[in-house]
Design a protein around this motif. Sequence first.
Motif, PDB file in Angstrom:
ATOM      1  N   ASN A 139     -25.501 -21.795   0.504  1.00 59.30           N
ATOM      2  CA  ASN A 139     -25.368 -21.619   1.947  1.00 59.30           C
ATOM      3  C   ASN A 139     -25.145 -22.980   2.592  1.00 59.30           C
ATOM      4  O   ASN A 139     -25.751 -23.977   2.177  1.00 59.30           O
ATOM      5  CB  ASN A 139     -26.642 -21.015   2.540  1.00 59.30           C
ATOM      6  N   CYS A 149     -31.259 -19.325   6.234  1.00 57.94           N
ATOM      7  CA  CYS A 149     -30.548 -19.264   4.960  1.00 57.94           C
ATOM      8  C   CYS A 149     -30.349 -17.789   4.625  1.00 57.94           C
ATOM      9  O   CYS A 149     -31.294 -17.105   4.216  1.00 57.94           O
ATOM     10  CB  CYS A 149     -31.343 -19.969   3.862  1.00 57.94           C
ATOM     11  N   GLU A 209     -28.030 -15.985   2.554  1.00 61.62           N
ATOM     12  CA  GLU A 209     -27.526 -15.424   1.311  1.00 61.62           C
ATOM     13  C   GLU A 209     -28.394 -15.898   0.153  1.00 61.62           C
ATOM     14  O   GLU A 209     -28.397 -17.073  -0.195  1.00 61.62           O
ATOM     15  CB  GLU A 209     -26.068 -15.830   1.080  1.00 61.62           C
TER      16      GLU A 209
END
Length: 305
Positions: A119, A112, A114
């Motif tokens: 996401n 993951c 961001e």
Amino acid sequence: MAMAMATMTASAQVVLWDGEDKDINTDGGFWNRADPTVVEDNGNKCLKITLKDNPGGWDKEHCNAALPLGDVDFKALRRMTLRIKMSANHNVLVKLVKDGDGGYATGRWFWCGEADQWNILTFEFAAGPDSERITDTGNTVLEIWPFEDGNDALNNVGQTIYIDDIKMEGTMVDGKGILAYADNSLTGEVVVTGVIGKGNYQCTWNGDWHSEAYNDYALLAAKLAPTATKLNVSGAARWDEDWDVIKAKCPGIEVVVEEASAISTLPSSGRSQESNVVYSLSGQRRANMHSKGIYIVNGRKSAVR
């Protein structure tokens, strides 16, 4: 305890969980491990979980979201995707609980990348270790561990995580995933739903990262018999369209990309020449991308969050 059974969209794509049809302030069908609650996030209904310390039960039980599945065919479809928003960049682990032996079929990780944004994560269940334990039935519970199941989970007690749009993504024929069919078994007229695409992504198992290339067009070609006469993909979402491998194997095949039009010959690139055409993932043409979701624009995925 609510049972969240898989449903099928108009394109026959398997949706494991979607917040839009759930009631606010309910558990949305998840087990009560990390206070699962259906909430609104910028007008979109999704699941919120809050990681907790161990108030009882087995170790770190309350650091994951657990969704009862019923019978879902993880073996015949290629990929599972979900949307997640969390405040840290971290691996997200998913596990399938396998019926009958009380153990896990297998685990898959995805990064993951961001923080504090939605996401889209992709998990591969057709390859990797223990893939033979993943079955067309008996995968009864899906566990989502935002901080895996090690010490990182307990180190992040109190973190709030948002989850939505958990789906099985892949090519389907007659309501079954394409991997359920033997090579050269699809003859005559073949109607395809679900999604057809190709690309690359990184997924991991046993601590090692793997660059996974997928090509649903080549996979579909392997399942088609050379004598297949018609391929109707008008009900399937598509990106990076490339029909060359299918045309090479089935020279006389008619490819229907929209209900009103059939193509027996394609440009030399094998790709559609339309531009600025928007489709939903269910294969329906759209005038714009005003609503939240994932769209196919000019043959490529585009997300509105």
